[in-house]
Design an enzyme around this catalytic site. Structure first.
Site, PDB file in Angstrom:
ATOM      1  N   ASN A 104      62.897  -8.916  78.370  1.00  0.00           N
ATOM      2  CA  ASN A 104      62.929 -10.312  77.304  1.00  0.00           C
ATOM      3  C   ASN A 104      63.352  -9.899  76.396  1.00  0.00           C
ATOM      4  OD1 ASN A 104      60.988 -11.159  79.879  1.00  0.00           O
ATOM      5  ND2 ASN A 104      58.712 -10.876  78.348  1.00  0.00           N
ATOM      6  N   VAL A 105      63.696 -11.359  76.284  1.00  0.00           N
ATOM      7  CA  VAL A 105      64.310 -11.382  74.628  1.00  0.00           C
ATOM      8  C   VAL A 105      64.000 -11.643  73.243  1.00  0.00           C
ATOM      9  CG1 VAL A 105      66.826 -11.562  75.731  1.00  0.00           C
ATOM     10  CG2 VAL A 105      65.627 -13.267  75.148  1.00  0.00           C
ATOM     11  N   HIS A 121      67.781  -6.091  78.049  1.00  0.00           N
ATOM     12  CA  HIS A 121      68.945  -8.194  77.946  1.00  0.00           C
ATOM     13  C   HIS A 121      68.540  -8.364  76.494  1.00  0.00           C
ATOM     14  CE1 HIS A 121      67.398  -9.028  82.674  1.00  0.00           C
ATOM     15  NE2 HIS A 121      68.146  -7.905  82.125  1.00  0.00           N
ATOM     16  N   CYS A 129      78.317  -8.906  65.840  1.00  0.00           N
ATOM     17  CA  CYS A 129      79.616 -10.171  65.661  1.00  0.00           C
ATOM     18  C   CYS A 129      80.754  -9.734  66.794  1.00  0.00           C
ATOM     19  CB  CYS A 129      80.532  -9.146  64.464  1.00  0.00           C
ATOM     20  SG  CYS A 129      82.407  -9.491  63.808  1.00  0.00           S
ATOM     21  N   GLY A 189      55.081  -9.289  85.572  1.00  0.00           N
ATOM     22  CA  GLY A 189      55.089 -10.375  84.703  1.00  0.00           C
ATOM     23  C   GLY A 189      56.666 -10.176  84.980  1.00  0.00           C
ATOM     24  N   ASN A 215      50.738  -9.465  88.433  1.00  0.00           N
ATOM     25  CA  ASN A 215      51.760 -10.849  88.651  1.00  0.00           C
ATOM     26  C   ASN A 215      51.304 -11.685  89.269  1.00  0.00           C
ATOM     27  OD1 ASN A 215      53.868 -12.739  89.423  1.00  0.00           O
ATOM     28  ND2 ASN A 215      55.444 -11.338  89.081  1.00  0.00           N
ATOM     29  N   ALA A 233      49.334 -12.362  83.207  1.00  0.00           N
ATOM     30  CA  ALA A 233      48.836 -10.539  82.224  1.00  0.00           C
ATOM     31  C   ALA A 233      48.314 -10.957  81.415  1.00  0.00           C
ATOM     32  CB  ALA A 233      50.578 -10.603  82.005  1.00  0.00           C
TER      33      ALA A 233
END
Ligand code: OAD
Length: 249
Positions: A104-105, A121, A129, A189, A215, A233
């Site tokens: 997850n980001v 990720h 930059c 998840g 899950n 979860a």
């Protein structure tokens, strides 16, 4: 029903020195209200995520890609970690050796207080930059300027991994090492289809770890893990962490 899965943990020899890893995916943040990557709720102006999260899309139209990220950053900024995120932090505090591996980001694991983590990720509030690769955190929502610029004048890009790009070397090495060395892995998840994260539970299993999956549905790894729990979860993780705490000798 609860007794059934707790019985399956009976053979685990857990001490404070056991090495515990957790692997999470977008389902982990679903109960926080963050749209999943592939679901209909993830659509933006009729674009699919797969068509915007690419180096080619950014090269063609950086403004469009940044507008999409601005939208996603805005959604995430208004969400809170859910009980599953806090359960991971509790787990981290229970064991000397611990690593959270997340796809997850959204940064919700950080906000829940987990410290030993790798974001495979990337991080959506990170900006890189395009000239020298320097990464800074930027929490501005909405962004004042699109596309945003670095102090050096070069364009910034989100510090995330796009389709077709390599994962950050340090993160992938740490995650693979942890998968091979851990005693227990919780996988929650994640659809377990995007590589290399999908193969980490199998690596852990092969190396002798006990692997537990949480899950809402069965996944390709379900037949290979030691225990699959079907459920959300947010409900299951706190129960699981509580059960593991009781097992530590
Ligand atoms: P997916 O959207 O592919 O899968 C989410 C999984 O979470 C599914 O298996 C659901 O059944 C499950 N799920 C949904 N709600 C849940 C809940 N409340 N509790 C437990 N499970 C739940 O997401 P990921 O596996 O994270 O990559 O996908 C991995 C990567 O695919 C993403 O990080 C993204 C995408 O390509 C990049 O952006 C590079």
């Amino acid at each position: 029903m609860a007794g059934d899965w707790r019985d399956a943990l009976a053979g685990l020899n857990l001490t404070r020195d056991s090495y515990v890893t957790v692997l999470t995916g977008s389902g982990f943040s679903a109960e926080s209200g963050v749209p999943t990557f592939r679901g209909e709720d993830g659509l933006w102006r009729n674009f699919r995520a797969q068509d915007l999260a690419t180096p080619e899309a950014f090269a063609r139209d950086p403004r469009l890609v940044w507008e999409w990220y601005d939208w996603r950053r805005g959604i995430i900024a208004g969400k809170e970690p859910n009980p599953a995120h806090y359960a991971v932090t509790d787990l981290e505090n229970m064991f000397e050796r611990f690593l959270l591996i997340t796809q997850n980001v959204d940064g919700l694991h950080r906000r829940a207080g987990t410290v030993k983590l790798v974001e495979l990720h990337g991080y959506i509030f990170g900006m890189r930059c395009t000239a020298d690769g320097t990464v800074t955190e930027n929490l501005e929502v909405p962004l004042a300027a699109i596309p945003p610029e670095c102090e050096c004048g070069a364009m910034l890009r989100p510090d995330v991994v796009w389709f077709g790009e390599a994962l950050p070397e340090r993160a992938i090495t740490a995650a693979l090492d942890a998968s091979r060395e851990c005693d227990l892995m919780l996988v929650a998840g994640t659809a377990a289809v995007v590589q290399p994260a999908a193969s980490m539970p199998l690596m852990a299993k092969q190396a002798g770890a006990f692997v537990i999956e949480i899950n809402t549905e069965f996944t390709p790894i379900s037949p290979y893990v030691d225990l699959t729990l079907q459920g959300k979860a947010g409900a299951m993780m706190p129960q699981m962490v509580s059960a593991l705490r009781d097992l530590i000798t």
